[in-house]
Write an enzyme that holds these catalytic residues in place. Structure first.
Site: not given
Length: 394
Positions: A162, A166, A209
């Site tokens: 992910s 981020a 996520d």
């Protein structure tokens, strides 16, 4: 005498936009040197925020099918965003990830083969747009002032950790603090904002996520249709990270050859395929059971759930879709009797060695032979501060 610059007509607007982004970034350094004393005082308000990679421990990929997951923030890798007040609003390209100058055509070809076409600039521009829209739509007044926003990341690309979200998460955190509106945008809503910014760019994903990166730590997530329809988001329950046993991460240094076949699972689910619907529910149930298992520290059962999670995914997606490299990572783990599953959609696996250090040593030897990277997992505790906690729904 100063000559007037000729007007440039662009046939393709995206290229024009990229041109001005790059020009703005190149002039940012010179511009900062011309600041007066008042502006120099403003620059002391530099903001830097991190968002970590994530590991789907149990339940994925049911998060995009109204399921349940248990996910945690991975301290081994992160993305950071830096915001500095400035005269103009500038999104700074990354010198590596937003590369537009190459040594040769061969260099360009190799770079795009390994890294793809896009870096983080488009992600940051998208979250700025969606953040502004959200504030405007919800009557949140933003103070005047511009900034220069840049980013960095060490999250391996295409490893299912992910990395894109981020970057967006870190940038959003900077915007919340620059405009001092952290208390006005609920924690539960922020993952939706991040996902919307990515969806605008054509990135297909779920909330899992983004929840992990906003909350930090270990989180049990319930995305049942009832909650999603009523609240617009799932029910997110933080758990104590110390409940987890020692875990390891295995990933491939070059995962580009894995999982080349497009999955039909989503369409089959939408079409009412009973096998996909029932199996995906079983995957979600693994996370629900896993919450109790982790609270009880029943690690042997945790190992069984991790393996079962992978097998259910394999049945739905098929080996050709998962890719030889991804399957080989799981097989390497199984050769030493440990448990594993994908951290996300592939590229990396999370591993639990129930037999302890001796089993870990055997696994390290097997990974070395297979050419995989293995490292102990560092779990990040919750990153919510006092202001964040006050915005949580009771």
């Amino acid at each position: 005498m100063h000559k007037q610059k000729p007007k440039i007509k662009y046939k393709y607007k995206p290229l024009a936009a990229l041109y001005f982004i790059l020009v703005g970034a190149l002039h940012a350094g010179g511009m900062n040197q011309k600041m007066n004393s008042t502006e120099e005082d403003i620059t002391s308000g530099m903001i830097e925020r991190k968002a970590y990679a994530r590991v789907g421990l149990l339940g994925n990929p049911s998060d995009v099918y109204f399921g349940k997951t248990i996910t945690f923030s991975l301290g081994n890798f992160w993305a950071s965003a830096k915001l500095e007040p400035s005269h103009h609003l500038v999104i700074k390209p990354h010198p590596v990830h937003d590369l537009v100058q190459f040594d040769s055509l061969d260099h360009l070809f190799s770079r795009l083969q390994s890294e793809g076409y896009y870096g983080g600039v488009r992600l940051i521009m998208s979250i700025c747009k969606l953040f502004y829209k959200h504030c405007k739509d919800n009557g949140i007044n933003l103070r005047p002032g511009n900034f220069t926003l840049s980013y960095d990341t060490n999250i391996p690309r295409q490893d299912g950790l992910s990395g894109s979200s981020a970057i967006v998460s870190a940038a959003l955190s900077c915007l919340l603090d620059f405009y001092n509106v952290r208390h006005l945008i609920k924690v539960e809503v922020r993952p939706n904002l991040i996902l919307s910014a990515e969806k605008e760019l054509g990135i297909v994903a779920g909330l899992q996520d983004r929840v992990a990166q906003v909350y930090g730590g270990l989180v049990y997530m319930d995305f049942s249709k009832e909650h999603m329809d009523k609240l617009g988001h799932g029910i997110y329950t933080p758990m104590d990270v110390t409940l987890l046993p020692p875990l390891h991460l295995i990933y491939a240094e070059n995962p580009s050859d894995s999982g080349k076949v497009h999955s039909t699972v989503r369409q089959r689910w939408l079409d009412g395929d009973e096998f996909i619907i029932s199996t995906m529910k079983e995957v979600a149930d693994i996370a629900a059971e896993g919450q109790s298992v982790i609270l009880q520290k029943n690690y042997q059962k945790l190992a069984e759930l991790m393996n079962h999670n992978f097998e259910l995914r394999r049945r739905m997606f098929g080996d050709e879709c998962l890719g030889d490299l991804n399957i080989e990572m799981v097989e390497v783990v199984r050769r030493v009797g440990a448990a594993s599953k994908f951290t996300g959609s592939g590229g990396a696996v999370v591993v639990f060695c129930p037999d302890g250090p001796s089993q870990v040593k055997r696994l390290e030897d097997e990974c070395r032979k297979a050419g995989f990277i293995i490292q102990p997992i560092q779990v990040v505790p919750s990153c919510l501060n006092d202001v964040d906690l006050q915005t949580l729904s009771k």
